[in-house]
Design a protein around this motif. Structure first.
Motif, short mmCIF file in Angstrom:
data_model
loop_
_atom_site.label_atom_id
_atom_site.label_comp_id
_atom_site.label_asym_id
_atom_site.label_seq_id
_atom_site.Cartn_x
_atom_site.Cartn_y
_atom_site.Cartn_z
N LEU A 154 32.60 37.41 34.54
CA LEU A 154 33.89 37.98 34.00
C LEU A 154 34.89 38.00 35.26
O LEU A 154 34.54 38.69 36.34
N SER A 155 36.15 37.49 35.41
CA SER A 155 36.90 37.16 36.09
C SER A 155 38.33 37.60 36.00
O SER A 155 38.82 37.65 34.98
N PHE A 156 38.73 38.52 37.07
CA PHE A 156 40.17 39.07 36.91
C PHE A 156 41.04 38.42 38.23
O PHE A 156 41.74 38.90 38.58
N GLN A 157 40.37 37.22 38.55
CA GLN A 157 41.06 36.77 39.84
C GLN A 157 42.39 36.09 39.59
O GLN A 157 43.15 35.69 40.48
N HIS A 158 42.84 36.13 38.53
CA HIS A 158 44.21 35.52 37.91
C HIS A 158 45.08 36.57 37.98
O HIS A 158 46.49 36.36 37.97
N CYS A 159 44.85 37.98 38.12
CA CYS A 159 45.52 39.09 38.27
C CYS A 159 45.97 39.45 39.64
O CYS A 159 45.21 39.42 40.63
N THR A 160 47.04 39.92 39.89
CA THR A 160 47.45 40.39 41.11
C THR A 160 47.03 41.59 41.69
O THR A 160 46.43 42.48 40.69
N ALA A 161 46.70 41.96 42.86
CA ALA A 161 46.29 43.19 43.29
C ALA A 161 46.96 44.24 42.60
O ALA A 161 46.38 45.43 42.44
N ALA A 162 48.39 44.39 42.72
CA ALA A 162 49.11 45.22 42.16
C ALA A 162 48.86 45.62 40.53
O ALA A 162 48.74 46.68 40.18
N ALA A 163 48.44 44.45 39.86
CA ALA A 163 48.31 44.56 38.49
C ALA A 163 46.86 45.22 38.33
O ALA A 163 46.51 46.23 37.61
#
Length: 566
Positions: free
Chosen positions: A314-323
């Motif tokens: 499960l990846s959230f690597q497409h999201c920015t740190a702020a998001a």
């Protein structure tokens, strides 16, 4: 010399103190009933509610235009044609009242522009699911209900009390027999009405999101008391239960709200999206119902394309740190303490036993087919059909708990004082007081682990007739090994003895799940038979489980299916 049991008398006995049990107790006192809440763990701190971190479905219509009929439509669609209509309607129609009542009691629902905020969860056609802060919804609900109970002088509480059997007298439930874990003392409880609110059965599985006391006690108690169970084959597996890396002090099913809020991507071992291979393309959003997502992950692992620990990424690597910080808030810091940085790494997830759609058959009053016995919460079967809609679990705890409490208090008001007769309690008391040499006792901890492995490997998300037959044979062997009486003698905090009583219930319930699954020769919702992959119109019916002469009897299968399954 036989020591007399501790004798308690009340108007309404509520067994279990999650949200359903606490709501039932509060509601029962509104008509003046005296209530005893009994739980084998700490009152209001065990079971599933306090662990629930996510959302509650209710058509408030404050975020977007909505109505209970739309919530009902989505519930029916998720249930794959098996939802009990009267229960599904009750669930959806009464949900807004419960949410607003809890709001008045101070639960602290998240707000937006002055109204209760809502988000869209999988399977819902609009923003309908309310929450506290995505990680504390259940704890906030539990604290609010505990506080309401503490202020109510008509509610007594008995923790560390293991209920062994319900007691019938004259064809009606007249109370229960149990024992106090802290002393081993036998306890009898006479009650005009009894509410079962003991939660589900997911402790039967090796990987589960349940508290340790959710081994199906309520189902077994109801069965032995003469109540019918329905839909026992339908066990919901949460598709993205945390698998790796190690996560300490956090809920294994915590990823769900963040996935549908941020569009977390499901990837295989080669870091490629894969759900479209199984006819379930998500298009970058979390839109799959839980049964379809579970199927896709399990099949991808079977093909050898899973993640290293046997799941999916499960990846959230497409999201920015702020998001991520905006969505996760302080959870980011808790993840960091577990050495998880979502901007740099994906986590591994896999299906985990999470919820049970089946349970005790009930009317809209929450009355069972046994007079004097009512049910609430996950103990109730039928409302969610073959697959529960996301967000409906806490909703049914509130709605069914409130209705069960009201119905139980009405019955108590119309019933004369109960007194348990010795001839009615003798069998249960003999079991509680049994004195059996420990040297003859089985290793109950090892037996529970074996049962959990059997259920996970043979009665899991994807089933076959051969697997289910093996499971039933192994469950029968465990039952024979367990014996007829608990080990040792009544003593304080005897965990081996408690495990014996746990296994007594768990093995009965496991057999009900496996036998029902073997009978249902089709695939529908959370029940997936690889040897019968089609959903068949003749199977749009409920299977009932009854206890007759010490054996399970399953009815309701279509005649043609009986021949195929035999």
């Amino acid at each position: 010399m036989t020591i007399e049991p501790v004798a308690i008398e009340t108007d309404v006995l509520v067994i279990g103190s999650g949200a359903a049990g606490m709501y039932a107790a509060i509601e029962a006192t509104r008509a003046g009933a005296r209530v005893l809440v009994a739980d084998r763990s700490l009152i209001g701190r065990g079971g599933a509610t306090v662990m629930a971190q996510m959302t509650v479905a209710a058509a408030l219509g404050e975020e977007v235009p909505d109505a209970p009929r739309h919530h009902y439509d989505d519930t029916i669609a998720a249930g794959r044609g098996l939802c009990d209509d009267k229960l599904a309607r009750l669930l959806c129609e009464d949900a807004p009242q419960c949410i607003r009542e809890l709001d008045r009691w101070g639960v602290g629902w998240a707000r937006k522009d002055g109204h209760i905020a809502a988000i869209t969860a999988p399977g819902h056609d609009r923003a309908r699911c309310v929450y506290v802060d995505f990680i504390n919804t259940g704890p906030a609900v539990s604290k609010t209900l505990r506080t309401a109970m503490a202020r109510n002088q008509n509610i007594r509480k008995a923790g560390d009390l293991c209920i062994v059997d319900l007691i019938a007298s004259g064809g009606e439930i007249a109370g229960a027999v149990g024992y106090h874990l802290g002393s081993g003392a036998a306890v009898t409880i006479a009650a005009k009405a009894t509410v079962l609110a003991t939660g589900g059965l997911t402790r039967l599985y090796r990987r589960n999101s349940a508290s340790a006391n959710m081994g199906g006690d309520g189902y077994a108690l109801a069965l032995r008391a003469g109540a019918s169970l329905i839909d026992m084959e339908f066990v919901q597996f949460f598709p993205i239960g945390h698998l790796a890396p190690r996560l300490v002090g956090m809920d294994p099913i915590m990823w769900d709200p963040f996935r549908y809020k941020l569009g977390g991507r499901l990837l295989n071992g080669a870091m490629k999206e894969f759900t479209s291979h199984y006819g379930s393309d998500e298009d970058g959003k979390y839109v799959l119902p839980r049964d379809l997502a579970t199927y896709a992950i399990v099949k991808e692992v079977e093909t050898g394309r899973g993640s290293p620990h046997g799941g999916a990424y499960l990846s959230f690597q497409h999201c920015t740190a702020a998001a991520l910080r905006a969505a996760f808030g302080p959870v980011i810091d808790r993840l960091a303490a577990n050495n998880i940085d979502l901007t740099r790494m994906a986590v591994e997830v896999a299906p985990i036993a999470h919820y049970h759609m089946g349970g005790v058959e009930a009317e809209a009053t929450m009355a069972t087919n046994v007079p004097g016995l009512f049910v609430a919460g996950e103990v109730v079967g039928g409302a969610n059909g073959a697959n529960r809609l996301s967000g409906n679990a806490l909703t049914e705890a509130f709605v069914f708990g409130r209705r069960a409490g009201k119905s139980a208090s009405t019955r108590a008001d119309q019933t004369a004082r109960r007194q348990l007769r010795p001839q009615d309690t003798s069998v249960a008391l003999d079991l509680v007081r049994a004195d059996t040499p420990v040297r003859e006792a089985p290793n109950t901890a090892a037996m529970i682990a074996r049962l959990q492995a059997i259920m996970a490997d043979e009665v899991g998300p994807l089933r076959t007739g051969a697997k289910l037959a093996r499971a039933l044979a192994d469950i029968a062997a465990l039952s024979a090994e367990l014996g007829e009486r608990p080990p040792g003698h009544a003593a304080a905090f005897d965990l081996e003895r408690l495990e014996w009583f746990d296994l007594r219930n768990m093995l009965t319930v496991a057999r009900a799940v496996a036998q029902s699954a073997l009978k249902r020769t089709e695939s529908r919702g959370a029940h997936q038979r690889e040897d019968f992959p089609q959903t068949l119109p003749q199977w749009r019916l409920h299977q009932r489980v009854d206890w007759r002469g010490g054996e399970l009897h399953i009815s309701g299968a279509p005649a043609a299916a009986e021949t195929v399954a035999s």
